[in-house]
Design an enzyme around this catalytic site. Sequence first.
Site, short mmCIF file in Angstrom:
data_model
loop_
_atom_site.label_atom_id
_atom_site.label_comp_id
_atom_site.label_asym_id
_atom_site.label_seq_id
_atom_site.Cartn_x
_atom_site.Cartn_y
_atom_site.Cartn_z
N LYS A 38 0.81 -1.21 0.00
CA LYS A 38 0.00 0.00 0.00
C LYS A 38 0.85 1.27 0.00
CE LYS A 38 -3.96 -2.16 2.30
NZ LYS A 38 -3.46 -3.52 2.57
C1 LIG Z 1 -4.32 -4.60 2.19
C2 LIG Z 1 -3.72 -5.96 2.18
C3 LIG Z 1 -4.26 -7.01 1.41
C4 LIG Z 1 -5.54 -6.87 0.62
O1 LIG Z 1 -5.44 -5.96 -0.45
P1 LIG Z 1 -6.78 -5.38 -1.14
O2 LIG Z 1 -6.28 -4.38 -2.12
O3 LIG Z 1 -7.59 -4.77 -0.04
O4 LIG Z 1 -7.47 -6.53 -1.76
C5 LIG Z 1 -3.60 -8.22 1.38
N1 LIG Z 1 -2.50 -8.42 2.12
C6 LIG Z 1 -1.95 -7.45 2.88
C7 LIG Z 1 -0.74 -7.75 3.68
C8 LIG Z 1 -2.55 -6.19 2.94
O5 LIG Z 1 -2.02 -5.24 3.71
#
Ligand SMILES: *Cc1c(COP(=O)(O)O)cnc(C)c1O
Length: 449
Positions: A107
């Site tokens: 992210k």
């Molecule tokens: C946010 C996250 C996800 C899920 O991603 P999405 O875009 O919400 O589907 C999976 N794994 C980790 C470690 C995350 O932080």
Amino acid sequence: MKYYSTNHQAPVADLRKAVVKGLAEDRGLYMPETIHPLPKAFFDDMPTMKFQDIAYNVAANFFGDDIDGDCLQDLVYDTLSFDCPVVKVKDNIYALELFHGPTLAFKDVGARFMARLLQYFLRNGSVRNDANTTGGEVNVLVATSGDTGSAVANGFLGVEGIHVYVLYPKGKVSPIQECQFTTIGQNITAIEVDGVFDDCQALVKNAFMDEELNRQKMLTSANSINVARFLPQAFYYFNAVARLNSQLFNPQLTICVPSGNFGNICAALFGHAMGLPVKHFIAANNANDVFYNYLQTGHYEPKPSLQTLANAMDVGAPSNFARIIDLYSEGGKLSAEETHSRITDLISGATYSDDQIRETMRSCYAETGYILDPHGACGYRALEEQLQPGQVGVFCETAHPAKFKEKVDEILGIDVQIPDRLAAFMRGTKQSIAMSKDFADFKAFLMNS
Ligand SMILES: *Cc1c(COP(=O)(O)O)cnc(C)c1O
């Protein structure tokens, strides 16, 4: 580029408005009006290009009309100051490691990109008209159960004109995650809510709906409903294809994405719509199986979320589902049946219990030595079960195993090393503001800050 709402009841918006507002007036998600395929020459050149340049080409395809080319290049280079390697785990299974960013979260890319884009719009004219408010800083509100808070806080750290409030449930976030947004200070305020994650989310939602507050404060959100947060994740998939194409001849690729709110896989699907040569996608879920059930039945039935080992994927009503439906229904033109059949032709699902996650982490470690975190384990297992002979699979390893150290150590009986970058956060001093889950308290706090 103009952006329309997935609910089709709101006026189209330009990029600035879509980024500042996050959600359209009709509560729908913004979608770009057109997705241009990238030229063949670009795909031919990709294997010899570096990550940043591949990403710049992809970014220009979406944002090129709205941002000056040099600024966009700057923005992309600043966002991607790290690598995302493709690592062979065994046979035809590769891990796309998305955890080498500043907070070791995939992210990080979307958060930083969004911060820099908002900053660009703040510097180049007013964003007030879009927010319908009287002035002041832009206030970013984000509710988190861990990963989103740290990525957003660090992405926006030190960005002038923007203040970030991270709301998190007291005692429910791992110590490693907590220190990543409570120790950094500056324009980041951590708010420790006496409640659970849903209470934090409710406080944020109420804040967006409170007219008085919105007249006085410019508020926006930074979760994956924001186009500036989810779209840049497409960079990862172009890079993965480029790196594999430079190693293998014309691979039949399956990309598998451990999914929660479906922002990450949605970005991959946008990549596919731009011409990225991928044969098949898999959305791997933990016990939260709403999307999996949609694939089987054609019916979408959101549920309350279940707590699992892979807690960043504990989502019972994935917010980007609406984008996926919109993409394959051609903006609502195709019937639900046609849309479902187009989706199931391209995407399959998987759902795993905590026991299956543990078992997969153990067997992968024993067989290959590779340390999976609980999220990546869902992706790895789905490839193991679904890859056909002759196909090559890449799963996203979405979190560094050290982020879930207590769980990983216990499951594998090892002592996962904490990378320096994480350890540095842990040496900081925790600063946070205690808050009740009562909206009146939160509102009063925001009005006075
Ligand atoms: C946010 C996250 C996800 C899920 O991603 P999405 O875009 O919400 O589907 C999976 N794994 C980790 C470690 C995350 O932080």
